[in-house]
Scaffold this active site. Structure first.
Site, PDB file in Angstrom:
ATOM      1  N   SER A  30      49.039  55.980 -19.919  1.00 17.43           N
ATOM      2  CA  SER A  30      48.907  57.266 -19.222  1.00 17.43           C
ATOM      3  C   SER A  30      47.905  58.174 -19.926  1.00 17.43           C
ATOM      4  CB  SER A  30      50.272  57.963 -19.153  1.00 17.43           C
ATOM      5  OG  SER A  30      50.818  58.086 -20.445  1.00 17.43           O
ATOM      6  N   ASN A 117      60.968  60.705 -25.176  1.00 21.20           N
ATOM      7  CA  ASN A 117      61.593  61.247 -23.963  1.00 21.20           C
ATOM      8  C   ASN A 117      61.781  62.767 -24.021  1.00 21.20           C
ATOM      9  OD1 ASN A 117      61.636  58.604 -23.277  1.00 21.20           O
ATOM     10  ND2 ASN A 117      63.862  58.346 -23.353  1.00 21.20           N
ATOM     11  N   THR A 162      49.220  87.411  18.691  1.00 19.73           N
ATOM     12  CA  THR A 162      50.341  86.474  18.632  1.00 19.73           C
ATOM     13  C   THR A 162      49.914  85.328  19.532  1.00 19.73           C
ATOM     14  OG1 THR A 162      51.481  87.471  20.512  1.00 19.73           O
ATOM     15  CG2 THR A 162      52.100  88.300  18.345  1.00 19.73           C
ATOM     16  N   HIS A 163      50.305  84.123  19.196  1.00 18.59           N
ATOM     17  CA  HIS A 163      49.866  82.917  19.946  1.00 18.59           C
ATOM     18  C   HIS A 163      48.336  82.829  20.032  1.00 18.59           C
ATOM     19  CE1 HIS A 163      54.081  82.873  21.465  1.00 18.59           C
ATOM     20  NE2 HIS A 163      53.897  84.185  21.505  1.00 18.59           N
ATOM     21  N   SER A 284      23.664  73.173   7.934  1.00 18.41           N
ATOM     22  CA  SER A 284      23.812  71.844   8.517  1.00 18.41           C
ATOM     23  C   SER A 284      22.526  71.072   8.284  1.00 18.41           C
ATOM     24  CB  SER A 284      24.088  71.978  10.017  1.00 18.41           C
ATOM     25  OG  SER A 284      23.646  70.826  10.693  1.00 18.41           O
ATOM     26  N   LYS A 290      22.704  76.727  11.841  1.00 19.51           N
ATOM     27  CA  LYS A 290      24.100  76.796  11.424  1.00 19.51           C
ATOM     28  C   LYS A 290      24.334  77.466  10.081  1.00 19.51           C
ATOM     29  CE  LYS A 290      27.229  74.194  13.023  1.00 19.51           C
ATOM     30  NZ  LYS A 290      28.475  74.694  13.549  1.00 19.51           N
ATOM     31  N   ASN A 292      27.898  77.409   8.019  1.00 22.29           N
ATOM     32  CA  ASN A 292      29.274  76.916   8.126  1.00 22.29           C
ATOM     33  C   ASN A 292      30.188  77.460   7.022  1.00 22.29           C
ATOM     34  OD1 ASN A 292      28.790  75.327  10.413  1.00 22.29           O
ATOM     35  ND2 ASN A 292      28.005  73.646   9.158  1.00 22.29           N
ATOM     36  N   GLU A 297      37.188  76.318   4.975  1.00 23.80           N
ATOM     37  CA  GLU A 297      37.786  75.102   5.557  1.00 23.80           C
ATOM     38  C   GLU A 297      38.410  74.238   4.466  1.00 23.80           C
ATOM     39  OE1 GLU A 297      34.963  73.223   8.605  1.00 23.80           O
ATOM     40  OE2 GLU A 297      33.768  74.774   7.660  1.00 23.80           O
ATOM     41  N   TYR A 324      66.230  58.531 -18.639  1.00 24.92           N
ATOM     42  CA  TYR A 324      64.778  58.345 -18.495  1.00 24.92           C
ATOM     43  C   TYR A 324      64.443  56.969 -17.905  1.00 24.92           C
ATOM     44  CZ  TYR A 324      59.848  57.933 -19.541  1.00 24.92           C
ATOM     45  OH  TYR A 324      58.496  57.760 -19.418  1.00 24.92           O
ATOM     46  N   GLN A 329      56.793  58.881 -15.647  1.00 23.37           N
ATOM     47  CA  GLN A 329      55.409  59.082 -16.102  1.00 23.37           C
ATOM     48  C   GLN A 329      54.489  59.456 -14.919  1.00 23.37           C
ATOM     49  OE1 GLN A 329      53.667  56.854 -19.492  1.00 23.37           O
ATOM     50  NE2 GLN A 329      52.549  55.761 -17.894  1.00 23.37           N
ATOM     51  N   LYS A 332      52.933  63.403 -13.844  1.00 28.42           N
ATOM     52  CA  LYS A 332      51.859  64.273 -14.354  1.00 28.42           C
ATOM     53  C   LYS A 332      50.681  64.445 -13.419  1.00 28.42           C
ATOM     54  CE  LYS A 332      53.479  63.054 -18.784  1.00 28.42           C
ATOM     55  NZ  LYS A 332      54.440  62.133 -18.099  1.00 28.42           N
TER      56      LYS A 332
HETATM   57  N1  ARG Z   1      54.256  58.557 -21.467  1.00 28.59           N
HETATM   58  C1  ARG Z   1      55.646  58.662 -21.244  1.00 28.59           C
HETATM   59  C2  ARG Z   1      55.926  59.581 -20.028  1.00 28.59           C
HETATM   60  O1  ARG Z   1      55.068  60.280 -19.696  1.00 28.59           O
HETATM   61  C3  ARG Z   1      56.346  59.224 -22.450  1.00 28.59           C
HETATM   62  C4  ARG Z   1      57.783  58.872 -22.547  1.00 28.59           C
HETATM   63  C5  ARG Z   1      57.946  57.417 -22.802  1.00 28.59           C
HETATM   64  N2  ARG Z   1      59.293  57.069 -23.044  1.00 28.59           N
HETATM   65  C6  ARG Z   1      59.695  55.796 -23.083  1.00 28.59           C
HETATM   66  N3  ARG Z   1      60.991  55.653 -23.284  1.00 28.59           N
HETATM   67  N4  ARG Z   1      58.913  54.785 -22.877  1.00 28.59           N
HETATM   68  O2  ARG Z   1      56.961  59.553 -19.456  1.00 28.59           O
END
Ligand code: ARG
Length: 465
Positions: A30, A117, A162-163, A284, A290, A292, A297, A324, A329, A332
């Site tokens: 990651s 974790n 409205t509408h 354009s 044009k 735009n 948008e 966990y 993961q 993110k």
């Molecule tokens: N990169 C992991 C995550 O974002 C970190 C936690 C990993 N924990 C594990 N027990 N493998 O979740």
């Protein structure tokens, strides 16, 4: 049997005999995205090691070395010289491996009484708290621009829909200030969520807490949280704070998207209510005439991914057993993507609003079509002739019918045509039906009357400055 340990993960590979398949590395790593948590991760390690020293779990000299190493890593990261390595999976292990390289054995003590974790949950919360504040700041800037424009347009007559059909006359300032209110609630939502997520997961360890006598109150306080979280299993497995963040972003994005739609309509040749500034418009490649509104948008278009990101994480989490699982993961990328795109959308909206020119004449002309004062008239008849609204509605409808037959607007009718109530009513109605006066007739709190708008602007200024 001789083991070649060279390419086996130095942190968790003690009992592994075979190095990771490149495909595992690809799916498991990651670091390409969680490197955005680097500064939070360093801060958490700094605080954690301080606490370990305080609790005599590590020695002062080990602590010193750790801090020295962490500082070096921070510099490398800030100066973009840190070499992130996919082989070490994530930000936590990348930093730990580098720390070991820099300071030797003392680095191996840093992970005492913690797990990735609780570490990742803490890093991520810190990141989201900071990001929420940044968004609030940017929304604030946009609101300032809205208020500035509104203040200049309190008496600018504008057709309220409205509408998407002409409905009643409003002030353009009132329309703008409607967005001010939406953005105000968006900020409130973000900061309410921050209050809720303000509990520190660090010290929950893998899931069960730890055997060491750590001081969670101290780490929580040093990291700026309100208190340590209450349940170690909840702390490492839930991501509701990320979901709230994504949902807050999706809601704010919806507001921006509607604003983008309004702006796109207003800028069209059919409306011509505003002229977009060149620096937020595009041309354009084939139609030379044009101009735009791509920026507006795209703000509307961004909403697709913002709601998608929310649904994506919601779906990822829905079936996970406690505690966990590595699925987490996947939390993110949607968070980073939503944050980046919302921040950009707010900034761009600010630029568009700041730069557009308001075509008051076009707005006024649009108010002259569609009998936008019909409701004003029905109200006026109730007030002046003391009859039920349903009846005055019918009388007004009759006047509209007369106007329609003549292909007129009601305010173009003669006093004679308007004399439906007898007794000089035609002259009085004619006098009443002045488009410019419509907004002044409104009396209720939160209405489009200049008095109410001025009040709203005053409150807004107090809130913003
Ligand atoms: N990169 C992991 C995550 O974002 C970190 C936690 C990993 N924990 C594990 N027990 N493998 O979740």
């Amino acid at each position: 049997m001789k083991k070649n340990k060279k390419n086996i993960n130095p942190i968790w590979g003690s009992n592994f005999n075979k190095q990771s398949n490149p495909l595992l590395e690809k799916i498991n790593s990651s670091i390409d995205f969680d490197k955005r948590l680097a500064l939070q991760d360093l801060k958490v390690s700094e605080v954690h090691s301080f606490m370990l020293k305080r609790k005599k779990i590590i020695s002062p000299s080990e602590y010193k070395l750790i801090i020295k190493g962490l500082k070096k890593i921070k510099n490398l990261i800030i100066n973009k010289k840190f070499k992130f390595n996919k082989k070490y999976e994530d930000i936590h292990m990348n930093i730990e491996v580098e720390l070991k390289r820099l300071i030797g054995d003392a680095a191996e003590k840093l992970h005492t009484a913690r797990s990735r974790n609780d570490q990742v949950a803490t890093d991520f919360k810190l990141w989201i708290i900071e990001a929420s504040k940044k968004l609030c700041n940017e929304i604030n800037n946009l609101q300032k621009t809205i208020v500035k424009k509104a203040n200049l347009n309190i008496k600018t007559i504008f057709p309220g829909f409205t509408h998407l059909q002409s409905a009643q006359i409003v002030s353009f300032a009132h329309h703008l200030m409607a967005y001010y209110e939406m953005f105000k609630r968006d900020k409130e939502r973000l900061s309410n969520s921050v209050t809720r997520m303000n509990e520190c997961p660090l010290g929950s360890a893998a899931l069960a807490g730890t055997t060491f006598e750590i001081d969670r109150n101290l780490t929580s306080k040093m990291l700026g949280f309100n208190k340590p979280s209450s349940n170690s299993m909840d702390s490492v497995s839930d991501r509701d704070y990320a979901l709230e963040f994504l949902s807050n972003i999706a809601i704010c994005g919806t507001h921006l998207s509607r604003f983008g739609e309004d702006i796109t309509l207003w800028a069209s040749d059919q409306f011509k209510f505003i002229t977009l500034s060149d620096d937020f418009s595009t041309g354009s490649s084939i139609m030379p005439q044009k101009k735009n509104p791509d920026s507006a948008e795209l703000i509307r278009g961004k909403m697709g991914r913002l709601s998608g990101n929310f649904i994506s994480l919601l779906t990822t989490i829905k079936g996970l057993p406690l505690t966990y699982s590595k699925d987490l993961q996947e939390d993110k990328e949607p968070v980073f993507d939503s944050f980046d795109n919302l921040l950009l959308s707010i900034e761009v909206t600010n630029g568009i609003v700041n730069g557009f020119k308001i075509n008051k004449n076009e707005m006024l002309n649009a108010c002259k079509k569609g009998n936008l004062m019909a409701t004003d008239l029905a109200d006026w008849i109730v007030i002046n002739y003391n009859i039920p609204f349903r009846e005055s509605y019918k009388i007004t409808a009759k006047i509209i019918n007369i106007a329609n037959k003549k292909n007129y607007q009601i305010n173009d009718l003669s006093e004679n045509d308007l004399n439906v109530m007898g007794n000089d009513s035609g002259r009085k109605i004619k006098k009443f039906l002045k488009i410019e006066n419509s907004i002044n007739y409104k009396k209720s709190i939160g209405s489009t009357s200049p008095k109410e708008i001025r009040k709203a602007i005053q409150v807004a200024k107090k809130e913003l400055y």
